[in-house]
Design an enzyme around this catalytic site. Structure first.
Site, mmCIF file in Angstrom:
data_model
loop_
_atom_site.group_PDB
_atom_site.id
_atom_site.type_symbol
_atom_site.label_atom_id
_atom_site.label_comp_id
_atom_site.label_asym_id
_atom_site.label_seq_id
_atom_site.Cartn_x
_atom_site.Cartn_y
_atom_site.Cartn_z
ATOM 1 N N HIS A 122 39.202 38.769 -11.161
ATOM 2 C CA HIS A 122 40.445 38.739 -11.922
ATOM 3 C C HIS A 122 40.765 39.503 -13.191
ATOM 4 O O HIS A 122 41.586 39.440 -14.134
ATOM 5 C CB HIS A 122 40.337 37.076 -12.447
ATOM 6 N N CYS A 130 48.487 50.163 -18.388
ATOM 7 C CA CYS A 130 49.905 50.323 -18.656
ATOM 8 C C CYS A 130 50.640 49.427 -17.694
ATOM 9 O O CYS A 130 50.659 49.294 -16.650
ATOM 10 C CB CYS A 130 50.263 51.627 -18.445
ATOM 11 N N THR A 194 33.728 26.144 -10.726
ATOM 12 C CA THR A 194 35.114 26.512 -10.484
ATOM 13 C C THR A 194 35.708 25.202 -9.834
ATOM 14 O O THR A 194 35.168 24.689 -9.218
ATOM 15 C CB THR A 194 35.274 27.625 -9.471
ATOM 16 N N GLU A 221 31.582 17.765 -12.007
ATOM 17 C CA GLU A 221 32.751 16.846 -11.371
ATOM 18 C C GLU A 221 32.689 17.526 -10.111
ATOM 19 O O GLU A 221 32.616 18.641 -9.745
ATOM 20 C CB GLU A 221 33.992 16.971 -12.139
HETATM 21 C C1 BJW Z 1 31.712 23.233 -15.405
HETATM 22 C C2 BJW Z 1 31.208 22.886 -16.624
HETATM 23 C C3 BJW Z 1 29.792 23.178 -16.992
HETATM 24 C C4 BJW Z 1 33.302 22.449 -16.676
HETATM 25 N N1 BJW Z 1 29.143 23.898 -15.955
HETATM 26 N N2 BJW Z 1 30.949 23.796 -14.362
HETATM 27 C C5 BJW Z 1 50.989 27.897 -4.196
HETATM 28 C C6 BJW Z 1 51.995 28.023 -5.243
HETATM 29 C C7 BJW Z 1 51.876 29.112 -6.146
HETATM 30 C C8 BJW Z 1 51.119 29.991 -6.050
HETATM 31 C C9 BJW Z 1 49.961 29.856 -5.025
HETATM 32 C C10 BJW Z 1 50.094 28.767 -4.155
HETATM 33 N N3 BJW Z 1 49.139 29.033 -3.034
HETATM 34 C C11 BJW Z 1 48.345 30.088 -3.461
HETATM 35 C C12 BJW Z 1 49.068 30.658 -4.504
HETATM 36 C C13 BJW Z 1 48.828 31.762 -5.331
HETATM 37 C C14 BJW Z 1 47.989 31.823 -6.422
HETATM 38 C C15 BJW Z 1 47.386 30.251 -6.484
HETATM 39 O O1 BJW Z 1 46.158 30.268 -5.854
HETATM 40 N N4 BJW Z 1 47.652 29.166 -7.000
HETATM 41 C C16 BJW Z 1 47.241 27.806 -6.950
HETATM 42 C C17 BJW Z 1 46.839 27.778 -8.471
HETATM 43 C C18 BJW Z 1 47.887 27.185 -6.289
HETATM 44 N N5 BJW Z 1 47.163 32.951 -6.548
HETATM 45 C C19 BJW Z 1 47.553 33.858 -7.102
HETATM 46 O O2 BJW Z 1 48.612 34.118 -7.526
HETATM 47 C C20 BJW Z 1 46.711 35.292 -7.153
HETATM 48 N N6 BJW Z 1 47.148 36.215 -6.386
HETATM 49 C C21 BJW Z 1 47.613 36.224 -5.275
HETATM 50 O O3 BJW Z 1 47.756 35.477 -4.385
HETATM 51 O O4 BJW Z 1 48.337 37.511 -5.026
HETATM 52 C C22 BJW Z 1 49.017 37.550 -3.441
HETATM 53 C C23 BJW Z 1 49.525 38.899 -3.524
HETATM 54 C C24 BJW Z 1 48.964 39.686 -2.527
HETATM 55 C C25 BJW Z 1 49.597 40.961 -2.394
HETATM 56 C C26 BJW Z 1 50.705 41.710 -3.361
HETATM 57 C C27 BJW Z 1 50.882 40.834 -4.525
HETATM 58 C C28 BJW Z 1 50.479 39.573 -4.359
HETATM 59 C C29 BJW Z 1 46.097 35.440 -8.442
HETATM 60 C C30 BJW Z 1 45.508 34.528 -9.148
HETATM 61 C C31 BJW Z 1 45.230 34.840 -10.551
HETATM 62 C C32 BJW Z 1 44.569 33.991 -11.368
HETATM 63 N N7 BJW Z 1 44.609 34.185 -12.878
HETATM 64 C C33 BJW Z 1 43.856 33.439 -13.658
HETATM 65 C C34 BJW Z 1 44.252 33.817 -15.127
HETATM 66 C C35 BJW Z 1 43.370 35.088 -15.330
HETATM 67 C C36 BJW Z 1 43.707 35.961 -16.498
HETATM 68 C C37 BJW Z 1 43.404 35.079 -17.969
HETATM 69 O O5 BJW Z 1 42.065 34.597 -18.197
HETATM 70 O O6 BJW Z 1 44.449 34.948 -18.682
HETATM 71 O O7 BJW Z 1 42.486 33.366 -13.477
HETATM 72 S S1 BJW Z 1 44.342 31.763 -13.594
HETATM 73 C C38 BJW Z 1 42.638 30.980 -14.073
HETATM 74 O O8 BJW Z 1 42.547 30.196 -12.762
HETATM 75 C C39 BJW Z 1 41.824 32.221 -14.152
HETATM 76 C C40 BJW Z 1 40.605 31.649 -13.444
HETATM 77 O O9 BJW Z 1 39.908 32.824 -13.045
HETATM 78 C C41 BJW Z 1 41.377 30.913 -12.170
HETATM 79 C C42 BJW Z 1 40.284 30.047 -11.744
HETATM 80 O O10 BJW Z 1 40.005 28.986 -12.362
HETATM 81 P P1 BJW Z 1 38.610 28.532 -12.580
HETATM 82 O O11 BJW Z 1 37.481 29.540 -12.738
HETATM 83 O O12 BJW Z 1 38.127 27.835 -11.428
HETATM 84 O O13 BJW Z 1 38.536 27.342 -13.685
HETATM 85 P P2 BJW Z 1 39.247 26.029 -13.769
HETATM 86 O O14 BJW Z 1 39.373 25.646 -15.185
HETATM 87 O O15 BJW Z 1 40.165 25.383 -12.805
HETATM 88 O O16 BJW Z 1 37.850 24.974 -13.310
HETATM 89 C C43 BJW Z 1 36.536 25.040 -14.300
HETATM 90 C C44 BJW Z 1 35.637 24.077 -13.566
HETATM 91 O O17 BJW Z 1 34.415 24.155 -14.391
HETATM 92 C C45 BJW Z 1 36.044 22.721 -13.457
HETATM 93 O O18 BJW Z 1 35.667 22.298 -11.881
HETATM 94 C C46 BJW Z 1 34.957 21.678 -14.130
HETATM 95 O O19 BJW Z 1 34.463 20.592 -13.634
HETATM 96 C C47 BJW Z 1 33.978 22.712 -14.187
HETATM 97 N N8 BJW Z 1 32.954 22.967 -15.423
HETATM 98 N N9 BJW Z 1 32.239 22.504 -17.522
HETATM 99 C C48 BJW Z 1 29.937 24.079 -14.763
HETATM 100 N N10 BJW Z 1 29.261 23.251 -18.278
#
Ligand code: BJW
Length: 254
Positions: A122, A130, A194, A221
């Site tokens: 990501h 840009c 994640t 969790e």
């Molecule tokens: C612990 C802990 C401890 C707590 N130890 N654990 C339906 C509707 C709308 C969209 C979609 C859809 N289905 C699919 C999509 C697409 C969308 C998507 O997946 N959406 C879903 C949310 C529904 N995906 C996209 O849009 C992606 N792109 C795409 O699909 O492109 C298609 C395409 C193709 C060709 C041309 C054009 C387009 C892009 C996804 C980008 C995600 N971006 C972010 C922001 C990054 C920048 C920023 O930081 O601002 O990335 S969003 C955010 O979520 C970030 C993360 O990397 C990502 C994942 O989150 P993560 O890491 O899992 O965190 P959390 O908070 O969710 O979980 C934390 C976990 O840690 C929890 O389980 C806790 O229990 C645990 N934890 N303490 C270990 N101590």
């Protein structure tokens, strides 16, 4: 946890691994002080609407607002240090023949902990590009002298943006291609911190499971990938992973 038979089973699988993929999310950096996204109350998306901050449309609508949010987050994240979870993951590289870290995080903490092969799905908070899509690879020093916020591209004068992947944007092709190939070919996948709901990243453990790899999930969790995992180690990464790596070391020594 050290006596937990699941931890010993996971350690045995890791000790035998020839091709390990460690797949991480925001939870691995939580104990460093970086907030996760989706946890109730403390998660960023519990306080902010992702559609108002983490999309290209939001940036085009309110560039100064989105830029200042990122500036604040990046400033806070740059001040933290890797935690025992990052260090334990880096330690695996010294114990096993092939270890690749595939992270959804943009904070660079795996690299700072010593992991040498890190795929950033990501993007990175240390790079800027840009808005036109023509120029990339900028670092803070390239626009530090500019007063304007957001700063302008030194090449063409268009707005600069963080080189992170917003919703609806494609992941960097080389990163996701290599991550998918490694996931389909690994013998063990260690998933840490994640929620497993953001695709295509969340598809990687499923690829590994389909290919017959042992999938180990570490999280305080249950998450969306826990059901597909062979072993669930419940707890914070900073506690579980050092114990797991100590057990791997014992298996390798014995
Ligand atoms: C612990 C802990 C401890 C707590 N130890 N654990 C339906 C509707 C709308 C969209 C979609 C859809 N289905 C699919 C999509 C697409 C969308 C998507 O997946 N959406 C879903 C949310 C529904 N995906 C996209 O849009 C992606 N792109 C795409 O699909 O492109 C298609 C395409 C193709 C060709 C041309 C054009 C387009 C892009 C996804 C980008 C995600 N971006 C972010 C922001 C990054 C920048 C920023 O930081 O601002 O990335 S969003 C955010 O979520 C970030 C993360 O990397 C990502 C994942 O989150 P993560 O890491 O899992 O965190 P959390 O908070 O969710 O979980 C934390 C976990 O840690 C929890 O389980 C806790 O229990 C645990 N934890 N303490 C270990 N101590």
């Amino acid at each position: 946890m050290a006596q937990d038979p699941r931890l010993q089973t996971a350690a045995r699988a890791l000790a035998r691994s020839r091709r390990l993929v460690v797949f991480t999310g925001a939870g691995v950096s939580k104990e460093s002080g970086i907030p996760t996204f989706r946890e109730a109350e403390t998660g960023l998306w519990a306080q902010y609407d992702p559609m108002e901050l983490a999309t290209r449309e939001a940036y085009e609508r309110r560039p100064a607002f989105v830029w200042s949010w990122y500036e604040h987050r990046f400033g806070a994240a740059a001040a933290v240090t890797p935690n025992p979870a990052h260090t334990a993951i880096a330690e695996l590289e010294r114990l096993l023949p092939q270890v690749t870290v595939v992270t959804q995080n943009i904070d660079g903490l795996h690299q700072r902990a010593g992991s040498s092969d890190v795929i950033e799905l990501h993007g990175s908070m240390f790079r800027f590009k840009c808005l036109s899509g023509q120029h990339d690879g900028f670092v803070l020093a390239d626009f530090a002298g500019q007063d304007e916020k957001p700063p302008r591209c030194p090449e063409c004068g268009e707005l600069l943006r963080p080189d992170v992947v917003w919703f609806g944007e494609a992941l960097p092709g080389d990163a996701i291609d290599r991550a998918q190939a490694l996931s389909a070919d690994c013998d063990v996948m260690l998933v840490v911190g994640t929620s497993g709901i953001v695709y295509p990243a969340a598809g990687l453990p499923l690829l590994a499971a389909e290919a017959g790899a042992t999938v180990i999930d570490v999280n305080p969790e249950r998450d969306a990938l826990t059901a597909a995992a062979d072993i669930f180690l419940q707890g914070p990464g900073g506690e579980v992973l050092p114990e797991l790596v100590a057990a791997v070391r014992q298996h390798l020594a014995g």
